[in-house]
Design a protein around this motif. Structure first.
Motif, PDB file in Angstrom:
ATOM      1  N   MET A  66       0.817  -1.214   0.000  1.00 59.05           N
ATOM      2  CA  MET A  66       0.000   0.000   0.000  1.00 59.05           C
ATOM      3  C   MET A  66       0.854   1.268   0.000  1.00 59.05           C
ATOM      4  O   MET A  66       0.387   2.336  -0.393  1.00 59.05           O
ATOM      5  CB  MET A  66      -0.914   0.023   1.232  1.00 59.05           C
ATOM      6  N   ASN A  67       2.061   1.152   0.458  1.00 57.55           N
ATOM      7  CA  ASN A  67       2.898   2.332   0.676  1.00 57.55           C
ATOM      8  C   ASN A  67       3.749   2.629  -0.556  1.00 57.55           C
ATOM      9  O   ASN A  67       4.960   2.380  -0.584  1.00 57.55           O
ATOM     10  CB  ASN A  67       3.782   2.133   1.911  1.00 57.55           C
ATOM     11  N   VAL A  68       3.101   3.152  -1.581  1.00 54.21           N
ATOM     12  CA  VAL A  68       3.774   3.487  -2.831  1.00 54.21           C
ATOM     13  C   VAL A  68       3.574   4.966  -3.133  1.00 54.21           C
ATOM     14  O   VAL A  68       2.459   5.481  -3.053  1.00 54.21           O
ATOM     15  CB  VAL A  68       3.237   2.632  -3.999  1.00 54.21           C
ATOM     16  N   THR A  69       4.654   5.643  -3.447  1.00 54.49           N
ATOM     17  CA  THR A  69       4.579   7.055  -3.844  1.00 54.49           C
ATOM     18  C   THR A  69       5.365   7.229  -5.134  1.00 54.49           C
ATOM     19  O   THR A  69       6.590   7.126  -5.140  1.00 54.49           O
ATOM     20  CB  THR A  69       5.168   7.973  -2.750  1.00 54.49           C
ATOM     21  N   GLU A  70       4.642   7.433  -6.218  1.00 57.03           N
ATOM     22  CA  GLU A  70       5.273   7.628  -7.523  1.00 57.03           C
ATOM     23  C   GLU A  70       4.875   8.991  -8.081  1.00 57.03           C
ATOM     24  O   GLU A  70       3.865   9.575  -7.669  1.00 57.03           O
ATOM     25  CB  GLU A  70       4.857   6.517  -8.494  1.00 57.03           C
ATOM     26  N   ASP A  71       5.655   9.455  -9.030  1.00 59.39           N
ATOM     27  CA  ASP A  71       5.409  10.782  -9.596  1.00 59.39           C
ATOM     28  C   ASP A  71       3.975  10.919 -10.108  1.00 59.39           C
ATOM     29  O   ASP A  71       3.323  11.935  -9.904  1.00 59.39           O
ATOM     30  CB  ASP A  71       6.387  11.065 -10.739  1.00 59.39           C
ATOM     31  N   VAL A  72       3.485   9.887 -10.792  1.00 59.34           N
ATOM     32  CA  VAL A  72       2.170   9.986 -11.406  1.00 59.34           C
ATOM     33  C   VAL A  72       1.073  10.166 -10.355  1.00 59.34           C
ATOM     34  O   VAL A  72       0.025  10.766 -10.635  1.00 59.34           O
ATOM     35  CB  VAL A  72       1.894   8.724 -12.263  1.00 59.34           C
ATOM     36  N   LEU A  73       1.284   9.670  -9.148  1.00 59.43           N
ATOM     37  CA  LEU A  73       0.287   9.794  -8.085  1.00 59.43           C
ATOM     38  C   LEU A  73       0.294  11.174  -7.441  1.00 59.43           C
ATOM     39  O   LEU A  73      -0.654  11.542  -6.731  1.00 59.43           O
ATOM     40  CB  LEU A  73       0.523   8.733  -7.005  1.00 59.43           C
ATOM     41  N   LEU A  74       1.339  11.935  -7.673  1.00 58.41           N
ATOM     42  CA  LEU A  74       1.481  13.260  -7.072  1.00 58.41           C
ATOM     43  C   LEU A  74       1.094  14.378  -8.026  1.00 58.41           C
ATOM     44  O   LEU A  74       1.153  15.555  -7.660  1.00 58.41           O
ATOM     45  CB  LEU A  74       2.927  13.469  -6.600  1.00 58.41           C
ATOM     46  N   GLN A  75       0.694  14.017  -9.224  1.00 53.76           N
ATOM     47  CA  GLN A  75       0.383  15.019 -10.236  1.00 53.76           C
ATOM     48  C   GLN A  75      -1.088  14.940 -10.636  1.00 53.76           C
ATOM     49  O   GLN A  75      -1.808  14.021 -10.253  1.00 53.76           O
ATOM     50  CB  GLN A  75       1.287  14.802 -11.466  1.00 53.76           C
ATOM     51  N   TYR A  76      -1.532  15.920 -11.424  1.00 55.63           N
ATOM     52  CA  TYR A  76      -2.908  15.902 -11.913  1.00 55.63           C
ATOM     53  C   TYR A  76      -3.158  14.647 -12.744  1.00 55.63           C
ATOM     54  O   TYR A  76      -2.298  14.208 -13.500  1.00 55.63           O
ATOM     55  CB  TYR A  76      -3.185  17.121 -12.797  1.00 55.63           C
ATOM     56  N   SER A  77      -4.350  14.109 -12.580  1.00 55.78           N
ATOM     57  CA  SER A  77      -4.744  12.967 -13.410  1.00 55.78           C
ATOM     58  C   SER A  77      -6.036  13.335 -14.130  1.00 55.78           C
ATOM     59  O   SER A  77      -6.554  14.448 -13.993  1.00 55.78           O
ATOM     60  CB  SER A  77      -4.966  11.723 -12.541  1.00 55.78           C
ATOM     61  N   ASP A  78      -6.560  12.390 -14.893  1.00 55.87           N
ATOM     62  CA  ASP A  78      -7.877  12.575 -15.501  1.00 55.87           C
ATOM     63  C   ASP A  78      -8.869  12.934 -14.398  1.00 55.87           C
ATOM     64  O   ASP A  78      -8.874  12.323 -13.324  1.00 55.87           O
ATOM     65  CB  ASP A  78      -8.292  11.275 -16.199  1.00 55.87           C
ATOM     66  N   TRP A  79      -9.746  13.917 -14.663  1.00 54.76           N
ATOM     67  CA  TRP A  79     -10.671  14.365 -13.624  1.00 54.76           C
ATOM     68  C   TRP A  79     -11.584  13.238 -13.145  1.00 54.76           C
ATOM     69  O   TRP A  79     -12.047  13.247 -12.004  1.00 54.76           O
ATOM     70  CB  TRP A  79     -11.538  15.516 -14.143  1.00 54.76           C
ATOM     71  N   SER A  80     -11.839  12.258 -13.980  1.00 54.21           N
ATOM     72  CA  SER A  80     -12.733  11.166 -13.597  1.00 54.21           C
ATOM     73  C   SER A  80     -11.998  10.024 -12.900  1.00 54.21           C
ATOM     74  O   SER A  80     -12.600   9.008 -12.582  1.00 54.21           O
ATOM     75  CB  SER A  80     -13.467  10.614 -14.822  1.00 54.21           C
ATOM     76  N   GLY A  81     -10.700  10.185 -12.645  1.00 52.46           N
ATOM     77  CA  GLY A  81      -9.944   9.172 -11.920  1.00 52.46           C
ATOM     78  C   GLY A  81      -8.820   8.574 -12.749  1.00 52.46           C
ATOM     79  O   GLY A  81      -8.740   8.777 -13.956  1.00 52.46           O
ATOM     80  N   GLN A  82      -7.955   7.846 -12.071  1.00 55.32           N
ATOM     81  CA  GLN A  82      -6.844   7.183 -12.745  1.00 55.32           C
ATOM     82  C   GLN A  82      -7.368   5.992 -13.558  1.00 55.32           C
ATOM     83  O   GLN A  82      -8.194   5.224 -13.074  1.00 55.32           O
ATOM     84  CB  GLN A  82      -5.839   6.677 -11.710  1.00 55.32           C
ATOM     85  N   PRO A  83      -6.871   5.809 -14.791  1.00 52.08           N
ATOM     86  CA  PRO A  83      -7.325   4.666 -15.600  1.00 52.08           C
ATOM     87  C   PRO A  83      -7.153   3.323 -14.902  1.00 52.08           C
ATOM     88  O   PRO A  83      -7.994   2.435 -15.056  1.00 52.08           O
ATOM     89  CB  PRO A  83      -6.456   4.762 -16.859  1.00 52.08           C
TER      90      PRO A  83
END
Length: 542
Positions: free
Chosen positions: A198-215
């Motif tokens: 559960m303890n994952v921190t990646e660049d993509v998780l810290l930035q804007y994503s699609d407004w409807s959620g991550q694919p």
């Protein structure tokens, strides 16, 4: 399992006051204020009737709108006065304050300190700066109305948040049997969410994503719903939208499906947050499809929804000039705890199709069916929906998984236009990337969910339900005995004399005086006074 009340219904007033302790000194002024409120409401209803007649003749909607705003404002002003009287702000009436005051920071005294200070350990029924809230030179009329509605609907929740019961740190705090939170498996969830995956921190998780959620979350939600809703074919991830909670989903759905002033049908008693959510952005009205609480030969089940009742409510709304755009249902039901059978669901959907109505189906308690003799049927499990483009399903993890703090809600709709419109609200109501990742890992862990979590959760639900219903039977309190959800719908009419909503409101401070929170039936738009919802999913019993 029987759907009848497990104890005998007693006439109103037969047991008034038994087991509730002596009447507090603030009850008499409360009665005075409630009488004032009733007088004002009668006067306003006369104005509404008069203006509605004018509307029919002149086609002018401004009179009705202004009167409705006045009614909401006056009603909340009087509610505010009642709350202030409860809080002990009664110097003008010659009464001594019965509650500790807020300090300058707004902190509430509680726990051992409150007991040792010699002050009665009572709730604080005050709102911050009430004059600024309701009579403001800074807020628009819309802002005043929203603030008043928020204060009126969430006051008990704020009281509870400020003074929660804790076995060690605050044993004199409020016990919450009114707010539907699932705390039965916090130990399991805490352990699972603390594991290394559960303890994952990646660049993509810290930035804007699609407004409807991550694919990656759309895909996992689609697989999860396909499996647990028993869908005949794999659901399409492109039809998934995630926002920060099911109330956000419902509010945005109401906004994109209805124009201001249009309406949705809904059978009470239903989750009271629908009223606030439908008004907040969209000014959509909920047309009540009233149900009968008493069993008859023609209607053997209390609060049974029938197509005839839907037809009648739709006709009456149409005759008054309302444009009805949809039907809102909750399955399993909140606050009744009942589950719709497949045949009934099909009838409701076919009714909606006949009149080109959207169906919003809230299935947030779908994994919280603990009676093994009851089968939950998601509408997604149907081989063919009568009108798939007007059928929309809501689900979330707050209830079934007890993680309401994650703020996560799901919409699944076959209508890509609706999905696109709702997803645009992710700009305001998006879910953080870190939370989306954790949720994806949780939902895909089928082995843990099926092998550890769900068996333990349902066992604890059964045990907690058995405990509370035995207590209710011992106290002679009637209730509806159903097999799903986190709550029991109980009947306290015998404590109301006369049996009115004013008396129902007067009963609430008696619970609060004893640091107990229950939700009264009026909150759920119930047409009969005396019904309350009590939540039993607070802690595992020993």
């Amino acid at each position: 399992m029987s759907h009848q009340s497990d104890t005998i219904h007693l006439p109103c007033g037969q047991m008034r006051g038994q087991g509730l302790g002596s009447q507090g000194t603030h009850t008499r002024p409360l009665e005075m204020m409630l009488h004032l409120r009733q007088t004002i409401e009668k006067h306003i209803m006369q104005l509404v009737t008069r203006h509605q007649q004018q509307d029919l003749v002149l086609g002018d909607q401004r009179h009705h709108q202004a009167t409705g705003e006045q009614e909401a404002l006056l009603g909340n002003l009087v509610s505010q006065l009642v709350s202030l009287l409860r809080s002990g702000a009664t110097g003008g009436l010659g009464l001594q304050p019965s509650y500790p005051a807020l300090d300058v920071r707004g902190d509430v005294g509680g726990g051992q300190e409150a007991q040792s200070s010699g002050q009665p350990d009572q709730p604080v029924h005050q709102l911050k700066d009430p004059e600024a809230t309701f009579v403001s030179q800074h807020l628009s009329n819309r802002g005043i109305e929203i603030s008043a509605s928020y204060q009126a609907n969430l006051q008990d929740f704020r009281i509870y948040q400020a003074d929660k019961y804790h076995e060690d740190t605050n044993p004199l705090g409020f016990i919450n049997l009114g707010i539907s939170e699932n705390k039965l498996c916090l130990d399991l969830m805490t352990e699972r969410l603390s594991q290394s995956d559960m303890n994952v921190t990646e660049d993509v998780l810290l930035q804007y994503s699609d407004w409807s959620g991550q694919p990656f979350l759309w895909e996992e939600v689609a697989r999860f719903l396909t499996y647990y809703c028993k869908v005949p074919a794999q659901l399409d991830p492109e039809n998934v939208v995630v926002l920060n909670g099911c109330s956000s989903i419902f509010s945005t759905l109401a906004m994109v499906l209805c124009d201001p002033g249009e309406a949705l049908l809904s059978p009470p008693p239903f989750y009271g947050g629908f009223v606030f959510s439908s008004q907040l952005y969209s000014k959509v009205e909920l047309i009540l499809v009233h149900l009968d609480s008493e069993s008859t030969d023609a209607n053997p089940h209390p609060f049974k929804l029938t197509v005839d009742k839907l037809e009648q409510a739709l006709l009456e709304a149409t005759l008054t000039g309302k444009k009805v755009r949809g039907l809102v249902l909750i399955n399993p039901q909140n606050p009744l705890g009942d589950v719709y059978c497949r045949d009934s669901l099909k009838e409701y959907l076919e009714f909606a199709k006949r009149y080109n109505l959207h169906v919003i189906m809230d299935e947030i308690y779908m994994l919280s069916v603990f009676d093994e003799s009851i089968m939950f049927h998601s509408i997604l499990s149907m081989e063919s929906l009568p009108d798939p483009n007007r059928t929309h399903v809501i689900w979330g993890t707050s209830k079934d998984f007890g993680i309401s703090g994650f703020r996560f809600g799901v919409l699944y709709t076959h209508n890509k236009e609706v999905a696109s419109a709702v997803s645009s609200f992710g700009y305001l109501h998006g879910v953080s990337g870190i939370i989306q990742y954790k949720l994806c890992r949780l939902l895909q862990d089928r082995e843990w969910i099926d092998g550890v979590y769900l068996p333990t959760y349902r066992s604890r639900l059964q045990r907690a339900h058995r405990y509370i219903t035995r207590k209710l039977k011992a106290l002679g309190i009637p209730f509806l005995n159903h097999g799903s959800g986190l709550y029991v719908w109980i009947n306290l009419k015998v404590y109301l004399d006369p049996c009115t909503f004013e008396e129902e409101l007067l009963l609430c401070p008696r619970f609060l005086d004893n640091k107990l929170i229950l939700s009264r039936g009026k909150t759920y738009m119930c047409k009969e006074p005396g019904w309350f919802r009590t939540v039993f999913a607070d802690r595992p019993s020993g």
